[in-house]
Motif scaffolding. Sequence first.
Motif, PDB file in Angstrom:
ATOM      1  N   CYS A 180      55.708   3.393  -1.224  1.00 21.28           N
ATOM      2  CA  CYS A 180      54.560   2.441  -1.358  1.00 21.28           C
ATOM      3  C   CYS A 180      55.771   1.082   0.010  1.00 21.28           C
ATOM      4  O   CYS A 180      55.747   0.791  -1.116  1.00 21.28           O
ATOM      5  CB  CYS A 180      53.447   1.934  -1.248  1.00 21.28           C
ATOM      6  SG  CYS A 180      51.929   1.186  -0.398  1.00 21.28           S
ATOM      7  N   ARG A 194      48.402  -1.018  -0.834  1.00 24.93           N
ATOM      8  CA  ARG A 194      47.860  -0.290   0.933  1.00 24.93           C
ATOM      9  C   ARG A 194      48.340  -0.777   1.819  1.00 24.93           C
ATOM     10  O   ARG A 194      48.116  -0.437   3.396  1.00 24.93           O
ATOM     11  CB  ARG A 194      46.748   0.682   0.572  1.00 24.93           C
ATOM     12  CG  ARG A 194      47.065   1.541  -0.010  1.00 24.93           C
ATOM     13  CD  ARG A 194      45.461   2.386  -0.889  1.00 24.93           C
ATOM     14  NE  ARG A 194      46.055   3.831  -1.666  1.00 24.93           N
ATOM     15  CZ  ARG A 194      46.832   4.848  -1.306  1.00 24.93           C
ATOM     16  NH1 ARG A 194      47.328   5.132  -0.336  1.00 24.93           N
ATOM     17  NH2 ARG A 194      46.603   5.944  -2.625  1.00 24.93           N
ATOM     18  N   THR A 203      51.787   2.759  -6.103  1.00 23.39           N
ATOM     19  CA  THR A 203      50.643   3.126  -5.005  1.00 23.39           C
ATOM     20  C   THR A 203      51.113   4.799  -4.805  1.00 23.39           C
ATOM     21  O   THR A 203      52.547   4.543  -3.705  1.00 23.39           O
ATOM     22  CB  THR A 203      50.575   2.357  -4.011  1.00 23.39           C
ATOM     23  OG1 THR A 203      50.360   1.200  -4.498  1.00 23.39           O
ATOM     24  CG2 THR A 203      49.427   2.460  -3.258  1.00 23.39           C
ATOM     25  N   ARG A 204      49.829   5.377  -4.802  1.00 27.04           N
ATOM     26  CA  ARG A 204      50.422   6.969  -4.259  1.00 27.04           C
ATOM     27  C   ARG A 204      49.973   7.644  -3.264  1.00 27.04           C
ATOM     28  O   ARG A 204      48.341   7.370  -2.321  1.00 27.04           O
ATOM     29  CB  ARG A 204      50.656   7.830  -5.396  1.00 27.04           C
ATOM     30  CG  ARG A 204      51.321   7.282  -6.294  1.00 27.04           C
ATOM     31  CD  ARG A 204      52.446   7.849  -6.752  1.00 27.04           C
ATOM     32  NE  ARG A 204      53.294   9.079  -5.661  1.00 27.04           N
ATOM     33  CZ  ARG A 204      54.247   8.575  -4.962  1.00 27.04           C
ATOM     34  NH1 ARG A 204      54.226   7.786  -4.284  1.00 27.04           N
ATOM     35  NH2 ARG A 204      54.754   9.851  -4.630  1.00 27.04           N
ATOM     36  N   GLN A 215      57.925   9.811  -1.091  1.00 28.05           N
ATOM     37  CA  GLN A 215      56.894   7.906   0.057  1.00 28.05           C
ATOM     38  C   GLN A 215      56.683   7.524  -1.563  1.00 28.05           C
ATOM     39  O   GLN A 215      55.950   7.344  -2.426  1.00 28.05           O
ATOM     40  CB  GLN A 215      55.378   9.345  -0.547  1.00 28.05           C
ATOM     41  CG  GLN A 215      55.856  10.331   0.497  1.00 28.05           C
ATOM     42  CD  GLN A 215      54.619  11.219   0.947  1.00 28.05           C
ATOM     43  OE1 GLN A 215      54.430  12.065  -0.836  1.00 28.05           O
ATOM     44  NE2 GLN A 215      53.941  11.297   2.263  1.00 28.05           N
ATOM     45  N   SER A 217      50.296  -1.077   5.044  1.00 30.18           N
ATOM     46  CA  SER A 217      52.277  -0.353   4.170  1.00 30.18           C
ATOM     47  C   SER A 217      52.171   1.049   5.046  1.00 30.18           C
ATOM     48  O   SER A 217      51.093   1.116   5.442  1.00 30.18           O
ATOM     49  CB  SER A 217      52.018  -0.618   2.404  1.00 30.18           C
ATOM     50  OG  SER A 217      51.026   0.295   2.453  1.00 30.18           O
ATOM     51  N   THR A 218      52.989   1.443   4.389  1.00 32.34           N
ATOM     52  CA  THR A 218      53.497   2.628   4.961  1.00 32.34           C
ATOM     53  C   THR A 218      54.609   3.401   3.447  1.00 32.34           C
ATOM     54  O   THR A 218      54.558   2.826   2.460  1.00 32.34           O
ATOM     55  CB  THR A 218      53.877   3.039   6.156  1.00 32.34           C
ATOM     56  OG1 THR A 218      54.103   4.745   6.209  1.00 32.34           O
ATOM     57  CG2 THR A 218      55.682   2.489   6.293  1.00 32.34           C
ATOM     58  N   PHE A 219      54.523   5.239   3.791  1.00 30.47           N
ATOM     59  CA  PHE A 219      55.046   5.059   3.153  1.00 30.47           C
ATOM     60  C   PHE A 219      56.499   5.641   3.483  1.00 30.47           C
ATOM     61  O   PHE A 219      56.698   6.677   4.633  1.00 30.47           O
ATOM     62  CB  PHE A 219      54.615   6.661   1.799  1.00 30.47           C
ATOM     63  CG  PHE A 219      53.051   6.489   1.478  1.00 30.47           C
ATOM     64  CD1 PHE A 219      53.422   5.764   0.287  1.00 30.47           C
ATOM     65  CD2 PHE A 219      52.093   5.600   2.105  1.00 30.47           C
ATOM     66  CE1 PHE A 219      52.591   5.796  -0.794  1.00 30.47           C
ATOM     67  CE2 PHE A 219      50.758   5.764   1.281  1.00 30.47           C
ATOM     68  CZ  PHE A 219      51.086   4.896  -0.128  1.00 30.47           C
ATOM     69  N   ASP A 258      55.805  -3.136  -4.358  1.00 32.68           N
ATOM     70  CA  ASP A 258      55.302  -2.218  -4.119  1.00 32.68           C
ATOM     71  C   ASP A 258      53.451  -2.767  -3.673  1.00 32.68           C
ATOM     72  O   ASP A 258      52.989  -3.614  -4.929  1.00 32.68           O
ATOM     73  CB  ASP A 258      54.351  -0.335  -4.900  1.00 32.68           C
ATOM     74  CG  ASP A 258      53.373   0.015  -4.279  1.00 32.68           C
ATOM     75  OD1 ASP A 258      52.502  -0.206  -4.051  1.00 32.68           O
ATOM     76  OD2 ASP A 258      53.772   1.528  -4.903  1.00 32.68           O
TER      77      ASP A 258
END
Length: 308
Positions: free
Chosen positions: A222, A207, A298-299, A220, A210-212, A204
């Motif tokens: 990261c 952001r 990261t959420r 989901q 990046s994408t989920f 991870d």
Amino acid sequence: MIKNNTPKFALSLLHPRYWGTLILVGVMYLLSCLPYSWQLTMGKSIGRLAIKLMKKRRRTIERNLELCFPTMLAEDKQRLIAENIDNTGMGLFETGMAWFWSDERVNRHVTIVGLEQMEQLAKEGKGVLMVAVHSMNLELGARAFGIKMSGMGVYRPNSNPCFDYFQYLGRSRSNRTLIDRKDVKSMLHALKTGERVWYAPDHDYGRRRSTFAPLFAVEQACTTTGTSLLVDNTDCVIVPFTMVRDDKGHYTLTLRKAVEDFPKKDPDAAAAFINKIVEESIMAAPSQYMWLHRRFKTRPEGQECLYK
């Protein structure tokens, strides 16, 4: 052109503030000289001791396995945790092996499968993105491959300049150079000119770029879109590989078949595609993977942290 950011030795690295680092590196060197069977036993013992002192790391390992394998039987999960702790301690020794062992000793302990494919791609002048995961013995795998065919590793420079010097020296011993993970231009140049670049998209990284995408049972996760950026702009070949230590202490570096049908110009689909490769690589030896990393920290906006 690839930037030359090679750390240089300076007398300032001998300053008392770095004596702890110098002692650590010296101990790693001395331990690497021991018989392998001793290192294996000591590594496991150190892992068990260290995890008692770093209780948060153990909780991270447990939480990651809980998130990824929610249906795993409790006894199987506890066995996997115990084995992973042993391998975490062994990782220190395997790093020392990678940095300090002779080529002859590395070759004696590591078998490489699939090298012919890499040789053919080199003849064709194809750039190769070698997709790895953060197994505990990743550095030893890179060293073993570098003895046969040099490559370039993507890495994060250490904030401690003394440790960074020795890290760079050890990691580049059988490879051409290392590329700062933020230096995308150098990665692109290397791949466009037919180089082999080591790349690990399994952590991870936050952001940015990046994408989920799904990873195991986590819908989901990261995931970096850097793989898309590199492939879309260079038309390189993706070759996943795994490094696995067997019960007798012998390592097998497997260069898997070059990836087909990679979804170009679609970062979201590509992230999901790469995560499937990551899953397969981890499952080659799940107890040897770096589960102590907070992979799902990261959420998406509005979602709670998955770690306590």
